[in-house]
Design a protein around this motif. Sequence first.
Motif, mmCIF file in Angstrom:
data_model
loop_
_atom_site.group_PDB
_atom_site.id
_atom_site.type_symbol
_atom_site.label_atom_id
_atom_site.label_comp_id
_atom_site.label_asym_id
_atom_site.label_seq_id
_atom_site.Cartn_x
_atom_site.Cartn_y
_atom_site.Cartn_z
ATOM 1 N N LEU A 185 1.104 -1.483 -0.015
ATOM 2 C CA LEU A 185 -0.076 -0.072 -0.038
ATOM 3 C C LEU A 185 0.830 1.277 0.132
ATOM 4 N N PHE A 186 2.365 1.193 0.226
ATOM 5 C CA PHE A 186 2.715 2.260 1.170
ATOM 6 C C PHE A 186 3.934 2.171 0.108
ATOM 7 N N MET A 187 4.141 1.046 -1.213
ATOM 8 C CA MET A 187 4.824 1.198 -1.865
ATOM 9 C C MET A 187 5.167 1.005 -3.194
ATOM 10 N N ASN A 188 3.755 0.808 -3.403
ATOM 11 C CA ASN A 188 2.810 1.330 -4.845
ATOM 12 C C ASN A 188 3.670 0.997 -6.080
ATOM 13 N N GLU A 189 3.807 2.633 -6.479
ATOM 14 C CA GLU A 189 4.683 3.647 -6.946
ATOM 15 C C GLU A 189 6.353 2.264 -7.457
ATOM 16 N N ASP A 190 6.723 1.799 -6.708
ATOM 17 C CA ASP A 190 7.767 1.149 -7.019
ATOM 18 C C ASP A 190 7.058 -0.199 -7.506
ATOM 19 N N TYR A 191 6.223 -0.844 -7.258
ATOM 20 C CA TYR A 191 6.112 -2.653 -7.928
ATOM 21 C C TYR A 191 5.036 -1.483 -8.955
ATOM 22 N N SER A 192 4.437 -0.509 -9.629
ATOM 23 C CA SER A 192 4.354 -0.631 -10.834
ATOM 24 C C SER A 192 4.785 -0.179 -11.495
ATOM 25 N N LYS A 193 6.251 0.665 -11.023
ATOM 26 C CA LYS A 193 7.109 1.378 -11.850
ATOM 27 C C LYS A 193 7.751 -0.347 -12.362
ATOM 28 N N HIS A 238 -5.123 -4.397 -9.239
ATOM 29 C CA HIS A 238 -6.598 -4.131 -8.636
ATOM 30 C C HIS A 238 -6.915 -3.095 -7.497
ATOM 31 N N GLY A 239 -5.686 -2.500 -7.621
ATOM 32 C CA GLY A 239 -6.184 -0.859 -7.302
ATOM 33 C C GLY A 239 -6.184 -0.864 -5.420
ATOM 34 N N LYS A 240 -6.042 0.271 -4.653
ATOM 35 C CA LYS A 240 -5.517 0.030 -3.216
ATOM 36 C C LYS A 240 -6.849 -0.609 -2.884
ATOM 37 N N ARG A 241 -7.972 0.034 -3.570
ATOM 38 C CA ARG A 241 -9.819 -0.112 -2.615
ATOM 39 C C ARG A 241 -9.310 -1.741 -2.277
ATOM 40 N N SER A 242 -9.658 -2.038 -3.186
ATOM 41 C CA SER A 242 -9.305 -4.432 -3.460
ATOM 42 C C SER A 242 -8.582 -4.465 -2.185
ATOM 43 N N THR A 243 -7.076 -3.869 -2.607
ATOM 44 C CA THR A 243 -6.081 -4.758 -1.481
ATOM 45 C C THR A 243 -6.679 -4.296 0.116
ATOM 46 N N ARG A 244 -7.384 -3.302 0.203
ATOM 47 C CA ARG A 244 -7.082 -2.809 1.262
ATOM 48 C C ARG A 244 -8.761 -4.027 1.844
ATOM 49 N N ASN A 245 -9.302 -4.264 1.158
ATOM 50 C CA ASN A 245 -10.349 -5.444 1.783
ATOM 51 C C ASN A 245 -10.043 -6.913 0.947
ATOM 52 N N HIS A 246 -8.867 -6.760 0.973
ATOM 53 C CA HIS A 246 -8.081 -8.190 1.246
ATOM 54 C C HIS A 246 -7.437 -8.199 2.297
ATOM 55 N N GLU A 295 -8.486 6.361 0.578
ATOM 56 C CA GLU A 295 -7.067 6.647 0.104
ATOM 57 C C GLU A 295 -6.498 8.174 0.419
ATOM 58 N N LYS A 296 -7.427 9.016 0.018
ATOM 59 C CA LYS A 296 -6.498 10.921 0.249
ATOM 60 C C LYS A 296 -6.527 10.378 1.690
ATOM 61 N N ILE A 297 -6.771 10.322 3.135
ATOM 62 C CA ILE A 297 -6.660 10.559 3.837
ATOM 63 C C ILE A 297 -5.320 9.840 4.437
ATOM 64 N N ALA A 298 -5.187 8.691 3.673
ATOM 65 C CA ALA A 298 -3.957 7.874 3.629
ATOM 66 C C ALA A 298 -2.879 8.298 3.170
ATOM 67 N N ILE A 299 -2.757 9.301 1.828
ATOM 68 C CA ILE A 299 -1.877 10.010 1.498
ATOM 69 C C ILE A 299 -1.484 11.412 2.371
ATOM 70 N N GLU A 300 -2.411 11.828 2.625
ATOM 71 C CA GLU A 300 -1.958 13.040 3.327
ATOM 72 C C GLU A 300 -1.312 13.031 4.330
ATOM 73 N N ASP A 301 -1.951 11.634 5.372
ATOM 74 C CA ASP A 301 -0.751 11.256 6.628
ATOM 75 C C ASP A 301 0.233 10.229 6.459
ATOM 76 N N ASN A 302 0.723 10.222 4.881
ATOM 77 C CA ASN A 302 1.812 9.622 4.830
ATOM 78 C C ASN A 302 1.615 7.919 4.677
ATOM 79 N N TYR A 303 0.545 7.321 4.567
ATOM 80 C CA TYR A 303 0.432 6.096 5.211
ATOM 81 C C TYR A 303 0.951 5.946 6.578
ATOM 82 N N LEU A 304 0.333 6.366 7.231
ATOM 83 C CA LEU A 304 1.292 6.068 8.292
ATOM 84 C C LEU A 304 0.420 4.747 9.549
#
Lengths: 57, 316
Positions: free
Chosen positions: B193-201, B211-219, B267-276
């Motif tokens: 969740l907090f390494m996404n850019e790495d894996y997609s790059k 499947h996106g972060k929403r789906s990952t949170r469900n999983h 996701e918005k809130i997660a980005i705001e506090d840098n995935y605390l």
Amino acid sequence: MTDDEIRKIRKKNNSMLGLILVAFVILVFSITVAKMMGGATMEAYDHVRRPQLEQIN
Amino acid sequence: MTEATIKTTSDQPDFGNYVSLLKPRVMSLVVFTAAVGLIVAPGSMNIVLAFASVLFIALGAGASGSLNMWWDADIDSIMKRTQGRPVPSGKVSANNAMLVGLWMSVLSVGMLGLASNWFAAGLLAFTIFFYAVVYSMWLKRSTPQNIVIGGAAGAFPPMVGWVAASGSISYEAIGMFMLIFMWTPPHFWALALFMNEDYSKAGIPMLTVTHGKRSTRNHILTYTILLTPFSVGLAFTSIGGPVYFVLSIILSLLFLLGAFKLFKREEKIAIEDNYLEERKVFKFSLFYLFLLFTALLIEASFRSYDVRLIAWPQVF
């Protein structure tokens, strides 16, 4: 990197490798002692039959 | 050879580079879980043989780490988290990483066989094969289920330790295997969740990418719920007991709470506090596994002093 620095690093690498090899020798020896004390077979078949190694049923 | 052969332009790898090839942090977790598996197993094992067994199980894990770094050098050099590894940073050549990995595999499997038994050695060989070939070469780049199935590689060490000491597999060994196996997906997805850019790059099909972060949170929530019965169930085997039971209940509730928080987060809130919260859950998951295995050790020490609850139900 200068030759001198490289030589220093290599010396350190070699002595670390040496230490590990010595540790490995000690470990293998300790394993051997432990297995012997645990009653592992100390004799094995040679090129001839060894009646003393055969299980008596 | 004379000094004229010394290369002055390229980097001279130092010993630490070769040590980090073995992924020492992963190895420390392997040392711990394998040692617990070995200690809680029935039967007594000579201390030297026990030490050697744990050492060579860890070395086997290190060997698979080295093979992984050889195979994944291309993607490791793209991801920030792994750029500093010895192969992508140019300290150790990919070919040397492969050689170190292969020889260490042969050495660790052979020595484990000599120190304990060949069933344990075979299991270790399979573990290395599973991590290096099934996970690294095949699953990692082809399916978002990569870490679910690949998690088996990390789950084997306590079972190998158990087999090294007792010579056979039993419910308890499978129980410890399942605990780590079910724990791996929520642990790594929290990281993803907090390494996404790495894996997609790098083009790795992590769940967050496909499947996106929403789906990952469900999983994460689903798998944490699925993990709980395995975690608590281990209390009712011969290696469990009341201490383990109480701790597993508390830790499971905390893990579920963390997973639920991640599930509720936008996701918005997660980005705001840098995935605390995500970072917290990731760290907690490590703590969770460590404490559960420590509890197994505590139960084993009670048993060795013959302290036990007579009425403790042993279901499995």
